[in-house]
Design an enzyme around this catalytic site. Structure first.
Site, PDB file in Angstrom:
ATOM      1  N   GLY A  44      40.368  44.230  40.193  1.00  0.00           N
ATOM      2  CA  GLY A  44      41.663  43.679  40.547  1.00  0.00           C
ATOM      3  C   GLY A  44      42.004  42.423  39.781  1.00  0.00           C
ATOM      4  N   ASP A  99      41.101  51.383  38.458  1.00  0.00           N
ATOM      5  CA  ASP A  99      42.465  51.423  38.977  1.00  0.00           C
ATOM      6  C   ASP A  99      43.225  50.196  38.482  1.00  0.00           C
ATOM      7  OD1 ASP A  99      41.084  49.577  40.566  1.00  0.00           O
ATOM      8  OD2 ASP A  99      42.129  50.140  42.404  1.00  0.00           O
TER       9      ASP A  99
END
Length: 351
Positions: free
Chosen positions: A113, A144
């Site tokens: 992140g 991601d």
């Protein structure tokens, strides 16, 4: 705003400081929402010419999402983590399309992140302390926060290597692989931030870059650049099994180590990662990639490996995950397809 995100103006700069240093500035849902609110509020504020992101403390910008919370939530259905992902991926897309110059200082640990809130910015700075990675396969997840697109765009097989092994990049590698733009020694970062705060005009990326360049120095060598021959050859294979075979047969010690890293990660996660990276190259936008990543992440929340991987790495810290399925051979094409397939309720709808 929460006390874990500092938001303030410094001259014409909107400053965002992730301020959770004891947890390596790992992102909570509240922090993401505060981050979003700050960017949305500044988008039409003429007093803010540019945005600068930094992390509190000496250890890193951001180690990623709060995976201990994710572990506990996944065990009870994962609703909270799905909401976190939706907000986080919306933030990643906003950063990539932000109407004002956006600078991220990726000093120290910048993973998962942390990459999502930095590497999509217009100007990305690394220091000699930077340790950059998308290490999701180590915990049973798949890269991601738009990371699958960044990895897919990295030169040759470097992105596939990084995604499957969960290997880290130093500053030179981050520049080589397209995760960063400039190298500024950490000792010069305070002067850089001060110069930005007193600059007359930061309304363009070129103007912001000029200030950064005045403090930048040549980057350290990129270790991956010396390994491109075997990386490009081995990771061009069509399956993870063949990639591992090529790595082991290459006769290169670093390649053998890479094979062992791949084999130590979640077999399901590495197979889904390879499929996701290959597909990301064909998708039309970051938003489309984030849609794909959201489907994959939601499927991972229902899997055995995510909870087990976080348990082994963060909760119990025994570094001995028991994956299920336990081998690459046991992960079928149908298993991989289930992670990629659209599912009702698991769409971001940003593409």
């Amino acid at each position: 705003m929460s006390d874990e995100v500092q938001v303030y103006r410094d001259g014409g700069v909107g400053r965002i400081v992730l301020d959770r240093p004891r947890a390596l500035n790992s992102l909570t849902h509240g922090m993401v929402l505060d981050f979003l609110a700050a960017l949305e509020g500044w988008a039409d504020d003429d007093a803010v010419q540019a945005v600068v992101l930094t992390g509190a403390g000496e250890r890193g910008l951001c180690a990623g999402g709060d995976i201990r919370t994710m572990h506990d939530d996944a065990r009870t259905g994962g609703a909270g983590t799905r909401a976190f992902f939706r907000s986080e991926y919306r933030l990643n897309a906003l950063i990539a399309r932000y109407p004002k110059p956006y600078l991220a200082v990726m000093d120290g640990i910048t993973m998962g992140g942390g990459v999502g809130v930095s590497a999509h910015g217009a100007v990305r700075v690394v220091t000699e302390r930077s340790v950059v990675a998308m290490p999701e396969t180590r915990i049973g997840l798949v890269p991601d926060v738009g990371g699958s697109l960044l990895l897919a765009r990295a030169p040759g097989g470097t992105g596939t290597h990084l995604g499957l092994t969960s290997a880290t990049m130093g500053p030179g590698d981050a520049l080589l692989c397209g995760f960063a733009d400039h190298f500024v020694p950490s000792a010069k970062v305070p002067a850089l931030l001060a110069a930005l705060g007193t600059a007359d005009d930061l309304t363009t990326v070129d103007a912001l870059t000029a200030v950064v360049t005045a403090h930048a120095e040549p980057a350290p060598p990129a270790a991956l650049a010396q390994r491109r021959a075997w990386i490009d050859e081995c990771y061009a294979a069509d399956s993870v099994e063949e990639i591992v075979e090529r790595l082991l047969a290459s006769g290169v010690p670093e390649a053998k180590e890479a094979a062992e890293q791949v084999l130590g990660n979640s077999p399901t996660a590495v197979k889904v990662t390879l499929a996701a990276l290959r597909r990301a190259r064909t998708l039309p936008s970051l938003e489309a990639v984030l849609d794909q990543e959201y489907r994959i992440s939601c499927a991972a929340l229902e899997s055995h490996d995510l909870v087990e991987g976080i348990r082994a790495q963060v909760v119990d810290k025994d570094r001995d995950p028991h994956w299920d399925p336990a081998s690459l051979a046991a992960v079928t094409d149908e298993d991989v397809a289930r992670f990629l397939a659209p599912r009702e309720g698991d769409e971001l709808g940003m593409a």
